[in-house]
Design an enzyme around this catalytic site. Structure first.
Site, short mmCIF file in Angstrom:
data_model
loop_
_atom_site.label_atom_id
_atom_site.label_comp_id
_atom_site.label_asym_id
_atom_site.label_seq_id
_atom_site.Cartn_x
_atom_site.Cartn_y
_atom_site.Cartn_z
N LEU A 103 0.89 -1.16 0.00
CA LEU A 103 0.00 0.00 0.00
C LEU A 103 0.92 1.21 0.00
O LEU A 103 1.85 1.27 0.81
CB LEU A 103 -0.89 0.02 1.25
CG LEU A 103 -2.19 -0.78 1.23
CD1 LEU A 103 -2.88 -0.69 2.58
CD2 LEU A 103 -3.12 -0.29 0.13
N ASP A 104 0.70 2.15 -0.91
CA ASP A 104 1.62 3.28 -0.97
C ASP A 104 1.51 4.13 0.29
O ASP A 104 0.60 3.98 1.11
CB ASP A 104 1.40 4.11 -2.24
CG ASP A 104 0.05 4.81 -2.27
OD1 ASP A 104 -0.21 5.64 -1.38
OD2 ASP A 104 -0.74 4.53 -3.19
N ARG A 105 2.46 5.02 0.46
CA ARG A 105 2.59 5.79 1.70
C ARG A 105 1.32 6.59 2.03
O ARG A 105 0.97 6.75 3.20
CB ARG A 105 3.78 6.75 1.59
CG ARG A 105 4.13 7.48 2.87
CD ARG A 105 5.31 8.40 2.65
NE ARG A 105 5.72 9.04 3.89
CZ ARG A 105 6.67 9.98 3.96
NH1 ARG A 105 7.29 10.36 2.85
NH2 ARG A 105 6.99 10.52 5.12
N ASP A 106 0.63 7.07 1.01
CA ASP A 106 -0.55 7.91 1.23
C ASP A 106 -1.84 7.11 1.35
O ASP A 106 -2.91 7.69 1.55
CB ASP A 106 -0.69 8.93 0.10
CG ASP A 106 0.46 9.92 0.09
OD1 ASP A 106 0.93 10.28 1.18
OD2 ASP A 106 0.89 10.32 -1.01
N SER A 107 -1.75 5.80 1.19
CA SER A 107 -2.94 4.95 1.28
C SER A 107 -3.00 4.25 2.63
O SER A 107 -2.00 4.16 3.34
CB SER A 107 -2.95 3.92 0.15
OG SER A 107 -2.98 4.56 -1.11
#
Length: 239
Positions: A103-107
């Site tokens: 999961l990317d950092r902003d998710s």
């Protein structure tokens, strides 16, 4: 019985099978003191397998857990830039586990961890078409956003499987969408939305392969239940 080295390494809980193949290709794996090659096999009853000079450990008990990852955490075991990692949030499980996918950092949302390399390989391989369900809050031209997302069959020149999307609610130029994909290309949903002129304000994974986040608090983790383990392993708990 002799088995492929990448399978033995993954079964020992060191990494996923694909990563083990990279280690072998890089010359980090030896069998009985000789540098191994891709395709080599070994029997742990009679052979000594080492990774970076350390003997391959016996297979630990399989551990399966889910984390509700907060925003601001990267999905790695360690980060060279000193950023907070999702692995830090599950460190108290007592066993070295690694994330299944990203999961990317902003998710935020559901992120699986395990020391079962075979399971990780199954969940990550595109041919198994594991569904991942997200709640996505977008802003911009939201007219027909769900239908437009489902119509996308190409991303940066590469073909992709169509997503399933449904609008749950909208207000003042903002829409909440339920989006299901199974390929999971890097930042796929964000890139799809950007191509439609939609800005993603929040992206939360709620479900993966039938496992649901439900009311797990943000930043907390829990072990999978026996029923959940049976579901994702096909009845094989790998004990």
């Amino acid at each position: 019985m002799k088995e492929r080295l990448q399978k033995l390494i993954a079964s020992a809980g060191l990494c996923a099978r694909r990563t083990a193949e990279d280690w072998i290709a890089a010359g980090r794996v030896c069998v009985n003191g000789a540098v191994a090659s891709l395709g080599d096999r070994a029997d742990l009853e009679t052979d000594t397998v080492t990774v970076d000079g350390a003997p391959l450990p016996g297979k630990p008990g399989a551990v399966y857990l889910m984390l509700n990852k907060p925003r601001g955490y990267v999905t790695t075991l360690s980060d060279e830039y000193g950023r907070r990692t999702a692995a830090e949030l599950v460190a108290d499980c007592g066993v070295r586990v690694y994330p299944v996918g990203r999961l990317d950092r902003d998710s935020e949302g559901l992120l699986l961890f395990t020391n079962d390399g075979e399971l990780a390989q199954r969940l990550l391989h595109p041919r198994h078409q594991v569904d991942k369900v997200y709640l996505v809050t977008v802003r911009g031209d939201i007219r027909g956003a769900a239908e437009r997302l489902m119509a996308i069959t190409e991303l940066d020149g590469e073909p992709i499987a169509p997503a399933q999307a449904r609008e749950l609610s909208r207000r003042e130029g903002q829409a909440l969408l339920r989006v299901t994909i199974h390929q999971g290309k890097n930042r796929q949903i964000r890139r799809m939305c950007a191509g439609l002129g939609l800005h993603v304000e929040k992206l939360q994974r709620m479900e993966e392969d039938g496992l649901r986040l439900d009311d797990l608090p943000i930043g907390k983790w829990r072990y999978l239940t026996a029923q959940e383990i049976q579901r994702i392993t096909g009845g094989d708990t790998r004990e």
